[in-house]
Design an enzyme around this catalytic site. Structure first.
Site, PDB file in Angstrom:
ATOM      1  NE  ARG A 158      -4.143  -1.788   0.385  1.00 46.17           N
ATOM      2  CZ  ARG A 158      -4.150  -3.050  -0.060  1.00 46.17           C
ATOM      3  NH1 ARG A 158      -3.104  -3.518  -0.708  1.00 46.17           N
ATOM      4  NH2 ARG A 158      -5.208  -3.809   0.127  1.00 46.17           N
ATOM      5  CB  SER A 237      -8.913  -1.928   4.367  1.00 45.73           C
ATOM      6  OG  SER A 237      -9.115  -3.209   3.836  1.00 45.73           O
ATOM      7  CD  GLU A 343      -6.280   1.124   1.987  1.00 46.92           C
ATOM      8  OE1 GLU A 343      -5.936   0.363   1.102  1.00 46.92           O
ATOM      9  OE2 GLU A 343      -7.430   1.597   2.062  1.00 46.92           O
TER      10      GLU A 343
HETATM   11  N1  EPU Z   1     -10.188 -10.999  10.004  1.00 44.04           N
HETATM   12  C1  EPU Z   1     -10.868 -10.846  11.170  1.00 44.04           C
HETATM   13  N2  EPU Z   1     -12.096 -10.261  11.121  1.00 44.04           N
HETATM   14  C2  EPU Z   1     -12.662  -9.836   9.979  1.00 44.04           C
HETATM   15  C3  EPU Z   1     -11.957 -10.002   8.779  1.00 44.04           C
HETATM   16  C4  EPU Z   1     -10.718 -10.568   8.804  1.00 44.04           C
HETATM   17  O1  EPU Z   1     -10.402 -11.210  12.231  1.00 44.04           O
HETATM   18  O2  EPU Z   1     -13.780  -9.293  10.033  1.00 44.04           O
HETATM   19  C5  EPU Z   1      -8.846 -11.611  10.045  1.00 44.04           C
HETATM   20  C6  EPU Z   1      -8.855 -13.093   9.799  1.00 44.04           C
HETATM   21  O3  EPU Z   1      -7.817 -13.675  10.567  1.00 44.04           O
HETATM   22  C7  EPU Z   1      -8.525 -13.181   8.319  1.00 44.04           C
HETATM   23  C8  EPU Z   1      -7.534 -12.064   8.164  1.00 44.04           C
HETATM   24  O4  EPU Z   1      -8.026 -11.052   9.042  1.00 44.04           O
HETATM   25  O5  EPU Z   1      -7.969 -14.409   7.984  1.00 44.04           O
HETATM   26  C9  EPU Z   1      -7.383 -11.518   6.761  1.00 44.04           C
HETATM   27  O6  EPU Z   1      -8.664 -11.068   6.287  1.00 44.04           O
HETATM   28  P1  EPU Z   1      -8.911 -10.698   4.757  1.00 44.04           P
HETATM   29  O7  EPU Z   1      -8.523 -11.871   3.909  1.00 44.04           O
HETATM   30  O8  EPU Z   1     -10.275 -10.183   4.606  1.00 44.04           O
HETATM   31  O9  EPU Z   1      -7.849  -9.596   4.451  1.00 44.04           O
HETATM   32  P2  EPU Z   1      -7.492  -8.225   5.187  1.00 44.04           P
HETATM   33  O10 EPU Z   1      -6.067  -8.326   5.578  1.00 44.04           O
HETATM   34  O11 EPU Z   1      -8.435  -7.874   6.254  1.00 44.04           O
HETATM   35  C10 EPU Z   1      -6.600  -7.153   2.993  1.00 44.04           C
HETATM   36  C11 EPU Z   1      -6.721  -5.858   2.252  1.00 44.04           C
HETATM   37  C12 EPU Z   1      -8.002  -5.815   1.448  1.00 44.04           C
HETATM   38  C13 EPU Z   1      -8.005  -6.980   0.484  1.00 44.04           C
HETATM   39  C14 EPU Z   1      -7.878  -8.293   1.276  1.00 44.04           C
HETATM   40  C15 EPU Z   1      -7.740  -9.493   0.380  1.00 44.04           C
HETATM   41  C16 EPU Z   1      -5.505  -4.228   3.555  1.00 44.04           C
HETATM   42  C17 EPU Z   1      -5.580  -3.039   4.458  1.00 44.04           C
HETATM   43  N3  EPU Z   1      -6.676  -4.740   3.187  1.00 44.04           N
HETATM   44  O12 EPU Z   1      -7.634  -7.188   3.965  1.00 44.04           O
HETATM   45  O13 EPU Z   1      -7.983  -4.605   0.700  1.00 44.04           O
HETATM   46  O14 EPU Z   1      -9.185  -7.013  -0.284  1.00 44.04           O
HETATM   47  O15 EPU Z   1      -6.676  -8.236   2.079  1.00 44.04           O
HETATM   48  O16 EPU Z   1      -6.484  -9.495  -0.207  1.00 44.04           O
HETATM   49  O17 EPU Z   1      -4.410  -4.675   3.193  1.00 44.04           O
HETATM   50  C18 EPU Z   1      -8.600  -2.306   0.839  1.00 44.04           C
HETATM   51  O18 EPU Z   1      -7.407  -2.066   0.798  1.00 44.04           O
HETATM   52  O19 EPU Z   1      -9.463  -1.392   0.910  1.00 44.04           O
HETATM   53  C19 EPU Z   1      -9.028  -3.705   0.820  1.00 44.04           C
HETATM   54  C20 EPU Z   1     -10.309  -4.051   0.898  1.00 44.04           C
END
Ligand code: EPU
Length: 368
Positions: A158, A237, A343
């Site tokens: 990012r 996010s 973000e």
């Molecule tokens: N998790 C929770 N609660 C939740 C959601 C997730 O505890 O409500 C934990 C779980 O352990 C899960 C982990 O977080 O396994 C990862 O969750 P997720 O796969 O949804 O990914 P994220 O890290 O929360 C990031 C990006 C997203 C992107 C997804 C998929 C950032 C800040 N966000 O989210 O990007 O779609 O990975 O690759 O890096 C954005 O930047 O706006 C965005 C949506």
């Protein structure tokens, strides 16, 4: 959410971008470049600037090549040059339909092509850094068009030079992507692998199937635009996943373990982030700090589908949303010593209004 722009203009070509510079200069107002507006929080008092939406359109094949920073020489490339004002997901849909691999996991992301290099848009195992061959931009200092190679953009999680050393310097007008015709889809994100359930040793899934699966996953987290979705009004996010140096990560892990928030045998979600750094999950930290999905703060709240999205439930002010963001950040910092960084771009706020949200972490030392 948020207030109006003092001035607003749309630029359909590079000459109009330069004209906008002159307009802003003549009136002594700053210039703020707007993409699709999907990753912003705008202050209630509005934006005292010329807000410029770059509408440069067009998608053209710029010939073959073997560029693409960080995608590692995997076969021939097609160079696809898209105007900054093209819709990002339209470009992805076209690439998938043509059989050009490289951006299929970035399906369903709202916003414009020109914004994608700024924060190195990424999801489900891909980042635009992997395919950006060149960024075309106008240098505000000279008004001249320049071509910047992908590998010179300083891409990180990012992050890019456009957010740091080059902040405010360039207005992006086009981006050239090096895609792989007939190439295999990238299926490396565990959640995506599970959704695709490919037979072991079988052929990789078609790009279109990966696109469908990614959009379905995103929809399940309210991360696609859908006016009927009660969680739909968000900037995706709201916080980045904290990426900590080994020592800081060990400290955070120790604090999490000591806080008694782990179920027996539960592992803390953490991922290697290169150079010994560790990426933690912001969503997970927020939940374990006591903020449940669906938490409300006036008309703002936490999405009922994904803890990392702060949503406008209808009529929320930017101030209300920031108060919630502060509560969340403070909660995670107090509990685990990890400082979360927003973000989205925070636009139009006086520096004093948001310093405490964007400032560097105290104890945990959230390095980059
Ligand atoms: N998790 C929770 N609660 C939740 C959601 C997730 O505890 O409500 C934990 C779980 O352990 C899960 C982990 O977080 O396994 C990862 O969750 P997720 O796969 O949804 O990914 P994220 O890290 O929360 C990031 C990006 C997203 C992107 C997804 C998929 C950032 C800040 N966000 O989210 O990007 O779609 O990975 O690759 O890096 C954005 O930047 O706006 C965005 C949506």
């Amino acid at each position: 959410m948020g207030g109006p722009a003092r001035f607003f203009a749309e630029a359909a070509d590079e000459a109009a971008v330069v004209e906008a510079f002159r307009f802003a200069e003549a009136r002594g107002v700053p210039l703020f470049v707007l993409g699709g507006g999907s990753n912003l929080l705008v202050a209630d008092r509005g934006v005292d600037a010329l807000v410029l939406r770059v509408r440069v359109r067009g998608v053209a094949l710029a010939g073959g090549g073997d560029g693409g920073a960080g995608d590692g020489g995997r076969g021939p490339r097609v160079l696809v040059r898209a105007g900054a004002g093209e819709g990002w997901d339209d470009l992805v849909a076209r690439a998938v339909a043509e059989g050009w691999a490289g951006v299929e996991c970035l399906s369903g992301i709202p916003g414009d092509v020109g914004a994608t290099p700024i924060q190195n848009v990424g999801a489900y195992g891909q980042e635009v850094a992997g395919t950006i061959a060149e960024v075309r931009a106008i240098d505000r200092a000279t008004g001249a068009a320049v071509a910047i190679a992908g590998e010179d953009c300083g891409f990180g999680y990012r992050d890019s030079r456009f957010k740091r050393a080059w902040r405010g310097r360039y207005v992006i007008t086009a981006v050239t992507f090096a895609l792989r015709p007939g190439g295999a889809a990238t299926v490396r994100y565990p959640e995506l692998q599970r959704a695709l359930t490919a037979p072991p040793g079988g052929a990789p899934p078609p790009l279109a199937e990966v696109r469908r699966a990614v959009i379905a996953l995103r929809r399940g987290k309210s991360m696609v635009l859908d006016p009927a979705d009660e969680n739909g009004r968000s900037a995706g996010s709201f916080f980045m996943n904290p990426t900590l140096e080994a020592g800081a990560a060990a400290g955070a892990v120790a604090r999490i373990e000591a806080a008694g928030v782990l179920a027996p045998g539960e592992a803390i979600p953490r991922y290697p982030a290169g150079e010994g750094r560790v990426k933690l999950s912001a969503a997970w930290l927020i939940e374990r700090a006591g903020f449940a999905k669906g938490t409300r703060h006036g008309a703002a709240g936490i999405s009922t589908r994904h803890t990392l999205a702060l949503v406008n439930r209808g009529g929320a002010t930017a101030a209300e949303l920031l108060e919630l963001a502060r509560r969340v950040r403070r909660g995670v910092l107090d509990r685990f010593g990890v400082a979360l960084t927003p973000e989205p771009d925070l636009v139009g706020f006086a520096p004093g209004d948001v310093d405490d949200l964007v400032g560097d972490a105290p104890a945990a030392g959230q390095g980059r």
